[in-house]
Write a protein that holds these residues in place. Structure first.
Motif, short mmCIF file in Angstrom:
data_model
loop_
_atom_site.label_atom_id
_atom_site.label_comp_id
_atom_site.label_asym_id
_atom_site.label_seq_id
_atom_site.Cartn_x
_atom_site.Cartn_y
_atom_site.Cartn_z
N GLN A 120 6.70 0.57 -25.45
CA GLN A 120 7.52 1.50 -24.68
C GLN A 120 8.41 0.79 -23.66
OE1 GLN A 120 4.78 4.32 -23.00
NE2 GLN A 120 4.16 5.13 -24.98
N LEU A 121 8.15 -0.49 -23.44
CA LEU A 121 9.00 -1.31 -22.57
C LEU A 121 9.68 -2.34 -23.47
CD1 LEU A 121 9.61 -1.57 -19.49
CD2 LEU A 121 7.96 -3.45 -19.45
N SER A 122 11.01 -2.31 -23.50
CA SER A 122 11.74 -3.10 -24.48
C SER A 122 11.64 -4.59 -24.20
CB SER A 122 13.21 -2.68 -24.50
OG SER A 122 13.85 -3.16 -23.33
N PRO A 123 11.83 -5.43 -25.24
CA PRO A 123 11.87 -6.88 -25.03
C PRO A 123 12.92 -7.29 -24.01
CG PRO A 123 11.66 -6.39 -27.37
CD PRO A 123 11.87 -5.08 -26.67
N LEU A 124 14.04 -6.57 -23.94
CA LEU A 124 15.07 -6.89 -22.96
C LEU A 124 14.53 -6.77 -21.54
CD1 LEU A 124 18.79 -6.00 -23.00
CD2 LEU A 124 17.46 -5.34 -21.01
N ALA A 125 13.72 -5.75 -21.29
CA ALA A 125 13.12 -5.58 -19.97
C ALA A 125 12.12 -6.70 -19.68
CB ALA A 125 12.44 -4.21 -19.87
N LEU A 126 11.36 -7.10 -20.70
CA LEU A 126 10.42 -8.21 -20.50
C LEU A 126 11.17 -9.50 -20.17
CD1 LEU A 126 7.94 -7.58 -23.47
CD2 LEU A 126 7.59 -7.04 -21.06
N ASP A 127 12.28 -9.74 -20.87
CA ASP A 127 13.08 -10.93 -20.59
C ASP A 127 13.64 -10.89 -19.16
OD1 ASP A 127 12.65 -11.93 -23.10
OD2 ASP A 127 14.50 -11.13 -23.94
N ALA A 128 14.09 -9.73 -18.74
CA ALA A 128 14.64 -9.60 -17.39
C ALA A 128 13.58 -9.90 -16.34
CB ALA A 128 15.21 -8.20 -17.18
N PHE A 129 12.35 -9.44 -16.59
CA PHE A 129 11.26 -9.64 -15.62
C PHE A 129 10.79 -11.09 -15.60
CE2 PHE A 129 6.87 -9.66 -14.18
CZ PHE A 129 6.93 -8.85 -13.05
N VAL A 130 10.58 -11.67 -16.79
CA VAL A 130 10.00 -13.01 -16.87
C VAL A 130 11.05 -14.10 -16.70
CG1 VAL A 130 8.73 -14.62 -18.35
CG2 VAL A 130 8.13 -12.19 -18.34
N MET A 131 12.16 -13.95 -17.43
CA MET A 131 13.17 -15.02 -17.48
C MET A 131 14.31 -14.80 -16.49
SD MET A 131 11.82 -16.71 -20.02
CE MET A 131 13.09 -17.88 -20.49
N GLN A 132 14.41 -13.56 -15.98
CA GLN A 132 15.56 -13.16 -15.16
C GLN A 132 16.87 -13.46 -15.90
OE1 GLN A 132 15.36 -14.27 -11.03
NE2 GLN A 132 13.14 -13.97 -10.93
N ARG A 133 16.80 -13.17 -17.20
CA ARG A 133 17.93 -13.37 -18.09
C ARG A 133 17.70 -12.51 -19.33
NH1 ARG A 133 17.69 -19.02 -19.93
NH2 ARG A 133 16.28 -18.22 -21.51
N ALA A 134 18.75 -11.92 -19.87
CA ALA A 134 18.61 -11.10 -21.06
C ALA A 134 19.77 -11.36 -22.01
CB ALA A 134 18.56 -9.61 -20.69
N LEU A 135 19.48 -11.39 -23.30
CA LEU A 135 20.50 -11.55 -24.33
C LEU A 135 20.76 -10.19 -24.96
CD1 LEU A 135 19.22 -14.84 -26.06
CD2 LEU A 135 20.99 -14.60 -24.33
#
Length: 484
Positions: free
Chosen positions: A355-370
């Protein structure tokens, strides 16, 4: 991950695969491989935003086929990017390729670009059918292999890494790797009480037996030398140049009296002469060190360590952290060094449930999203530009370090509504599960460049209405509130 050229090599030799009648078993499914295969193999629309209804029907038919054969699916999905960033160059290269393919599709030429919401539709259909799933923190290959190994059941995927993972299992038809390209789920056979899916199965024993009883522990070294999505050492090409392919082939039973057909076969033949990984690594270092010259001979062992570390990507654990999730819903432990360890428990649960998209995970962990490319007019600015303000607000909410309390949740909702330019009171007449969709539609009409035409807006509203009618007419359907 994926090992370059390995699928083509293995599938061109029928001795590596055996026919099976698959039924009455657990099945660990690589979810991303499945929805890619279903969408592209059945040539669903890519040029007009995606045919989600046809995809949902196709997925439902697939799940019904599994049910008819008493197959219990467990779906595992990729999550965000690898925190180590070792695959970033590959991801960037793939996205650049997809941008070019999207442009080709927009001009009526060939290409393969997955519609942007297919993953969400995939998860929705699985939830409606009660199919257990988990979204991993990052790439799921290793977790899939560990789970299948613990359960002694096969994996369904199209990932060539599973020609390297050692999944011996305990029975001929209930172990190993089932490539999606051979999984004939639309061609059920057998009597009603004994339906089965014709398929082909791979186990590492078959390949190793073909190469004179090769040690299975050498397969990861072959994969690393060939090169996978994490790259390959520059020295690998030097090594291959040292191996005389014609010499290996002449009079060699492993080649059946011919020269090796490819560098993969060349490496497999060469590695089959070594009884252990240690001896093979030592010879690799010797050959490369000899090429490097006297100036680098003091570094002997460095390449061996690098190769050994890369091989650990294929080292399967005896017990999977996913098994407890599927048996009782317990979240897999997160490494303390991982950024996901700082994720609040409610969001960790949402991430695992998809329910939480990979983009949101990238934003939280990497502070970057593709951002994934779409088929659109490439002469205009990307349509992603229209949603920049929404993404910035969501990133701010995700990265805000305040305590996760109810009052903070009201504040965050207020921030999102402010960005969307709508008051909560104005949404009161709208059914709760449609409020986010209505608010985003209003934002889209105001912010999109060029401004959406009236027929486009009417089509969107009619689509919402049709979706409501279709949902209400489905027997036993339950309405779900979108996670916002």
């Amino acid at each position: 991950m994926g090992v370059h050229g390995l699928t083509t090599y293995v599938e061109s030799n029928r001795n590596f695969l055996q026919d099976v009648r698959f039924r009455d078993s657990r099945l660990v499914i690589d979810g991303c491989s499945l929805f890619f295969r279903l969408y592209f193999h059945h040539r669903l629309d890519q040029q007009h935003g995606g045919d989600y209804d046809a995809f949902a029907c196709l997925l439902t038919q697939f799940l019904s086929a599994l049910e008819a054969c008493n197959i219990q699916p467990y779906v595992v999905l990729d999550g965000g990017m690898d925190p180590s960033d070792k695959k970033f160059a590959t991801l960037r290269q793939r996205l650049q390729s997809k941008i070019r393919e999207a442009d080709c599709l927009s001009h009526g030429r060939n290409g393969s670009v997955l519609p942007i919401l297919i993953g969400k539709v995939f998860i929705q259909v699985l939830a409606q059918r009660g199919i257990p799933l988990i979204q991993c923190p990052a790439e799921a290959d290793w977790d899939i292999a560990c789970l299948a190994h613990q359960w002694n059941c096969p994996v369904l995927t199209n990932d060539s890494d599973f020609y390297i993972f050692d999944l011996p299992g305990v029975g001929r038809e209930k172990s190993g790797y089932l490539p999606l390209s051979f999984f004939q789920w639309s061609n059920l056979n057998g009597k009603a009480s004994q339906r089965y899916i014709p398929s082909r199965c791979y186990i590492t024993n078959n390949l190793c037996r073909w190469f004179g009883g090769m040690n299975r522990e050498l397969l990861p070294l072959c994969a690393v030398l060939i090169g996978n999505d994490y790259g390959a050492p520059k020295e690998a090409e030097t090594l291959i140049a040292h191996i005389d392919m014609s010499t290996l082939g002449r009079g060699n039973a492993r080649c059946r009296g011919r020269a090796p057909a490819s560098r993969i076969e060349c490496l497999l033949i060469w590695l089959s002469y070594f009884p252990s990984v240690t001896e093979a690594l030592a010879e690799v270092s010797r050959l490369i060190d000899g090429e490097a010259g006297a100036g680098k001979r003091g570094q002997k062992g460095g390449l061996s360590s690098q190769l050994w570390a890369a091989m650990q990507e294929y080292n399967i654990k005896a017990h999977s952290s996913l098994a407890s999730w599927f048996s009782g819903g317990a979240l897999p432990p997160r490494e303390k060094a991982s950024g996901l360890a700082q994720l609040p428990e409610c969001l960790s649960l949402a991430a695992a449930q998809g329910q939480l998209s990979p983009l949101a995970l990238d934003a939280f962990v990497m502070q970057r999203a593709l951002l994934y490319p779409q088929v659109e007019n490439s002469k205009l600015a990307s349509s992603h530009c229209s949603s920049r303000a929404i993404r910035q607000a969501l990133y701010g909410i995700l990265l805000h370090k305040a305590p996760n309390t109810a009052s903070q949740g009201q504040v965050r909702l207020g921030v999102l509504l402010e960005v969307l330019g709508v008051k909560q009171s104005a949404l009161a007449p709208v059914p709760l599960h449609l409020q986010l969709a209505v608010a985003v539609t209003g934002f889209w009409v105001r912010e999109a460049i060029p401004t959406p035409s009236q027929p486009m807006l009417q089509a969107l509203v009619l689509g919402m209405i049709y979706g409501e009618l279709a949902s209400n007419n489905q027997p036993g359907a339950t309405r779900r509130t979108p996670v916002g």
